[in-house]
Design a protein around this motif. Structure first.
Motif, PDB file in Angstrom:
ATOM      1  N   GLN A 105       0.827  -1.198   0.000  1.00 17.31           N
ATOM      2  CA  GLN A 105       0.000   0.000   0.000  1.00 17.31           C
ATOM      3  C   GLN A 105       0.870   1.260   0.000  1.00 17.31           C
TER       4      GLN A 105
ATOM      5  N   THR B 194       0.849   3.929   1.568  1.00 19.42           N
ATOM      6  CA  THR B 194       0.286   4.636   2.723  1.00 19.42           C
ATOM      7  C   THR B 194       1.376   5.251   3.594  1.00 19.42           C
TER       8      THR B 194
ATOM      9  N   HIS C 262       9.277   0.426   4.742  1.00 19.58           N
ATOM     10  CA  HIS C 262      10.217   0.277   5.854  1.00 19.58           C
ATOM     11  C   HIS C 262      10.884  -1.100   5.840  1.00 19.58           C
TER      12      HIS C 262
ATOM     13  N   GLY D  62      10.469  -3.659   7.690  1.00 19.24           N
ATOM     14  CA  GLY D  62       9.530  -4.788   7.781  1.00 19.24           C
ATOM     15  C   GLY D  62       9.003  -5.161   6.403  1.00 19.24           C
ATOM     16  N   ASN D  63       8.609  -4.152   5.619  1.00 17.13           N
ATOM     17  CA  ASN D  63       8.148  -4.416   4.255  1.00 17.13           C
ATOM     18  C   ASN D  63       9.267  -5.080   3.441  1.00 17.13           C
TER      19      ASN D  63
ATOM     20  N   LYS E  91      -7.609  -2.694  12.222  1.00 22.95           N
ATOM     21  CA  LYS E  91      -7.583  -1.388  11.551  1.00 22.95           C
ATOM     22  C   LYS E  91      -8.851  -0.582  11.809  1.00 22.95           C
TER      23      LYS E  91
ATOM     24  N   GLY F 223       4.564 -10.981   4.118  1.00 22.31           N
ATOM     25  CA  GLY F 223       4.902 -11.164   5.530  1.00 22.31           C
ATOM     26  C   GLY F 223       3.839 -12.019   6.210  1.00 22.31           C
TER      27      GLY F 223
ATOM     28  N   ASP G 167       1.802 -11.463   8.552  1.00 26.38           N
ATOM     29  CA  ASP G 167       0.491 -10.851   8.855  1.00 26.38           C
ATOM     30  C   ASP G 167      -0.542 -11.093   7.756  1.00 26.38           C
TER      31      ASP G 167
ATOM     32  N   ALA H 193      10.044 -12.524   8.421  1.00 25.25           N
ATOM     33  CA  ALA H 193       8.613 -12.632   8.090  1.00 25.25           C
ATOM     34  C   ALA H 193       7.730 -11.783   9.006  1.00 25.25           C
TER      35      ALA H 193
ATOM     36  N   ILE I 279       8.656  -8.507  11.382  1.00 22.78           N
ATOM     37  CA  ILE I 279       9.550  -7.551  12.056  1.00 22.78           C
ATOM     38  C   ILE I 279       8.684  -6.661  12.949  1.00 22.78           C
TER      39      ILE I 279
ATOM     40  N   LYS J 287       3.656  -4.851  15.337  1.00 23.83           N
ATOM     41  CA  LYS J 287       4.500  -5.018  14.141  1.00 23.83           C
ATOM     42  C   LYS J 287       4.993  -3.670  13.639  1.00 23.83           C
ATOM     43  N   MET J 288       6.175  -3.676  13.042  1.00 25.34           N
ATOM     44  CA  MET J 288       6.694  -2.456  12.429  1.00 25.34           C
ATOM     45  C   MET J 288       5.707  -2.042  11.343  1.00 25.34           C
ATOM     46  N   SER J 289       5.283  -0.786  11.374  1.00 24.64           N
ATOM     47  CA  SER J 289       4.206  -0.379  10.481  1.00 24.64           C
ATOM     48  C   SER J 289       4.408   1.038   9.975  1.00 24.64           C
ATOM     49  N   LYS J 290       3.975   1.288   8.716  1.00 29.41           N
ATOM     50  CA  LYS J 290       4.092   2.633   8.133  1.00 29.41           C
ATOM     51  C   LYS J 290       3.263   3.638   8.903  1.00 29.41           C
ATOM     52  N   SER J 291       2.113   3.163   9.425  1.00 25.90           N
ATOM     53  CA  SER J 291       1.173   4.112  10.034  1.00 25.90           C
ATOM     54  C   SER J 291       1.420   4.331  11.530  1.00 25.90           C
TER      55      SER J 291
HETATM   56  N1  AQP Z   1       6.466  -5.589  10.174  1.00 24.15           N
HETATM   57  C1  AQP Z   1       6.453  -6.376   9.127  1.00 24.15           C
HETATM   58  N2  AQP Z   1       7.214  -7.494   9.077  1.00 24.15           N
HETATM   59  C2  AQP Z   1       7.212  -8.306   7.992  1.00 24.15           C
HETATM   60  N3  AQP Z   1       6.458  -8.052   6.893  1.00 24.15           N
HETATM   61  C3  AQP Z   1       5.687  -6.938   6.887  1.00 24.15           C
HETATM   62  N4  AQP Z   1       4.846  -6.411   5.976  1.00 24.15           N
HETATM   63  C4  AQP Z   1       4.301  -5.284   6.473  1.00 24.15           C
HETATM   64  N5  AQP Z   1       4.779  -5.040   7.696  1.00 24.15           N
HETATM   65  C5  AQP Z   1       5.641  -6.055   7.997  1.00 24.15           C
HETATM   66  C6  AQP Z   1       4.602  -6.995   4.671  1.00 24.15           C
HETATM   67  O1  AQP Z   1       4.759  -5.963   3.704  1.00 24.15           O
HETATM   68  C7  AQP Z   1       3.825  -6.151   2.658  1.00 24.15           C
HETATM   69  C8  AQP Z   1       3.069  -4.887   2.358  1.00 24.15           C
HETATM   70  O2  AQP Z   1       2.252  -4.490   3.404  1.00 24.15           O
HETATM   71  P1  AQP Z   1       1.147  -3.376   3.094  1.00 24.15           P
HETATM   72  O3  AQP Z   1       1.791  -2.157   2.641  1.00 24.15           O
HETATM   73  O4  AQP Z   1       0.128  -3.893   2.180  1.00 24.15           O
HETATM   74  O5  AQP Z   1       0.415  -3.125   4.407  1.00 24.15           O
HETATM   75  P2  AQP Z   1       0.614  -3.569   5.813  1.00 24.15           P
HETATM   76  O6  AQP Z   1       0.881  -5.025   5.947  1.00 24.15           O
HETATM   77  O7  AQP Z   1      -0.584  -3.092   6.549  1.00 24.15           O
HETATM   78  O8  AQP Z   1       1.929  -2.779   6.186  1.00 24.15           O
HETATM   79  P3  AQP Z   1       2.074  -1.617   7.166  1.00 24.15           P
HETATM   80  O9  AQP Z   1       3.453  -1.088   7.093  1.00 24.15           O
HETATM   81  O10 AQP Z   1       1.602  -2.025   8.519  1.00 24.15           O
HETATM   82  O11 AQP Z   1       1.141  -0.509   6.559  1.00 24.15           O
HETATM   83  P4  AQP Z   1       0.002   0.309   7.193  1.00 24.15           P
HETATM   84  O12 AQP Z   1       0.613   0.947   8.401  1.00 24.15           O
HETATM   85  O13 AQP Z   1      -0.352   1.294   6.120  1.00 24.15           O
HETATM   86  O14 AQP Z   1      -1.110  -0.606   7.534  1.00 24.15           O
HETATM   87  C9  AQP Z   1       2.933  -7.320   3.057  1.00 24.15           C
HETATM   88  O15 AQP Z   1       3.414  -8.474   2.401  1.00 24.15           O
HETATM   89  C10 AQP Z   1       3.152  -7.440   4.527  1.00 24.15           C
HETATM   90  O16 AQP Z   1       2.999  -8.770   4.984  1.00 24.15           O
END
Ligand code: AQP
Length: 345
Positions: A19, A21, A25, A27-28, A123, A157, A159, A197, A199, A208-212
């Motif tokens: 996404q 969004t 990072h 984790g991605n 979410k 990942g 999740d 897989a 982070i 989990k490590m997250s963009k948001s």
């Molecule tokens: N922390 C993580 N560790 C391992 N894999 C991760 N992924 C995300 N966070 C981790 C993997 O990255 C891919 C893309 O994820 P995404 O952008 O579709 O959304 P997400 O999983 O919701 O990632 P974020 O960073 O947490 O985004 P926001 O904050 O916008 O919701 C996927 O393959 C995911 O498994």
């Protein structure tokens, strides 16, 4: 890697997406992008990597910023090693077939299946009545993203495991209801592997490590420079104990386990190997070593990202070519699904 079932004879294809969004990072990268590149370089699969901007609008967003966020994600893909001459890189919304197949799948998936999805619960938060319907049906669109290419393998990942199970359920139900049991759509295999897989946040080993995440110190962004990476690792939450000798002991300490996992994922080793080297040492020694490894690994990615992001025309050219390539595969698949459900024309 496991193969798709024997009753599916179509081409082996890989699909995945992220996404737009926020800044991608570590984790991605370790959870998904690194495996995208390995599958691409293996050469056995046709690879489709999209920026899922249709998923991005399931949460509040600024329309004026979305196109540049798509470019930024595409630049991060390329900087991480996704090669536009080997893989199709495109924006999800540029290939209309995703939306059309998603509608068909909305009528195949059952409400009860979606109600079990934990990501929606996370979410949507406490006030789920105010969440968009799109957020609720997000995994159905994700199934369409995958199956519109009849993708056999999806590197993600940990999740995303539950969403991929739903994708398999949708494929099976479609095949049963409309394909007379024939494998129209494959049983997609998730590719979830390695210590990267899952982070976790640098500030909280249970999230989990997250963009948001509101705290920028919770993650290492793919455009962070060496100085920022080192500072974030220095500030990462830990406990006062030295690193243990065994993975069993490490597992009881989420923050320590996360940092050791990151070191293992970056160096292509295992947590046990890392403990073999650093067991008994305090974080005063381990954190600088981790920072060195992270900087060494990520600096070329962030340098290349910064170069690419300055060349919008080049990114747009890649995205246009990728969308054309993806549409050529997706259009006949959606036409087949339209015919099977009895649509007009
Ligand atoms: N922390 C993580 N560790 C391992 N894999 C991760 N992924 C995300 N966070 C981790 C993997 O990255 C891919 C893309 O994820 P995404 O952008 O579709 O959304 P997400 O999983 O919701 O990632 P974020 O960073 O947490 O985004 P926001 O904050 O916008 O919701 C996927 O393959 C995911 O498994």
């Amino acid at each position: 890697m496991s193969q798709t079932p024997a009753d599916y004879s179509g081409p082996q294809r890989v699909l995945s997406g992220m996404q737009p969004t926020g800044q991608l990072h570590l984790g991605n990268y370790l959870g998904a992008l690194k495996n995208w590149v390995s599958l691409q370089d293996d050469g056995a699969w046709d690879c489709f990597y999209c920026v899922v901007d249709m998923h991005a609008i399931t949460m509040p967003h600024d329309p004026a910023l979305l196109p540049d966020s798509v470019r930024s994600a595409a630049a991060a893909y390329i900087a991480s090693g996704v090669d536009p001459s080997k893989s199709a890189i495109f924006a999800q919304s540029a290939v209309r077939a995703h939306a059309e197949l998603a509608w068909i799948f909305n009528c195949v998936a059952r409400l009860g299946w979606l109600e079990r999805m934990t990501q929606f619960k996370d979410k949507a938060g406490k006030d789920k009545e105010r969440a968009s319907v799109g957020l609720f049906t997000y995994p159905v669109l994700q199934a369409a993203d995958i199956l519109v290419y009849k993708a056999t393998h999806v590197p993600v990942g940990e999740d995303q495991k539950q969403h991929l199970e739903l994708c398999r359920d949708i494929a099976a139900r479609f095949n049963r209801d409309y394909g007379k049991g024939e494998a129209i759509f494959p049983t997609t295999e998730p590719v979830i592997q390695g210590p990267g897989a899952r982070i976790m946040s640098l500030r909280d080993g249970s999230a989990k490590m997250s963009k948001s995440d509101v705290s920028d110190n919770s993650r290492i962004n793919l455009d962070d420079d060496a100085d920022k990476i080192a500072k974030k690792i220095k500030k990462a939450k830990t406990d006062p104990e030295p690193l243990p000798a065994t993975v069993e002991e490490l597992d009881k300490r989420p923050e320590a386990s996360n940092l050791v996992g990151i070191y293992a994922a970056l160096t292509g080793t295992s947590k046990a190997d890392v403990l073999g080297e650093f067991g008994g040492e305090g974080f005063g020694k381990f954190k600088p070593a981790l920072a060195d490894v992270a900087v060494q690994y990520l600096a070329p990615i962030s340098d290349e990202y910064r170069r690419l992001i300055g060349d919008k025309a080049e990114i747009d050219r890649v995205l246009a070519a990728g969308a054309e390539q993806a549409s050529e595969v997706a259009e006949p698949v959606v036409a087949e699904a339209r015919k099977l459900v009895g649509f007009w024309g």
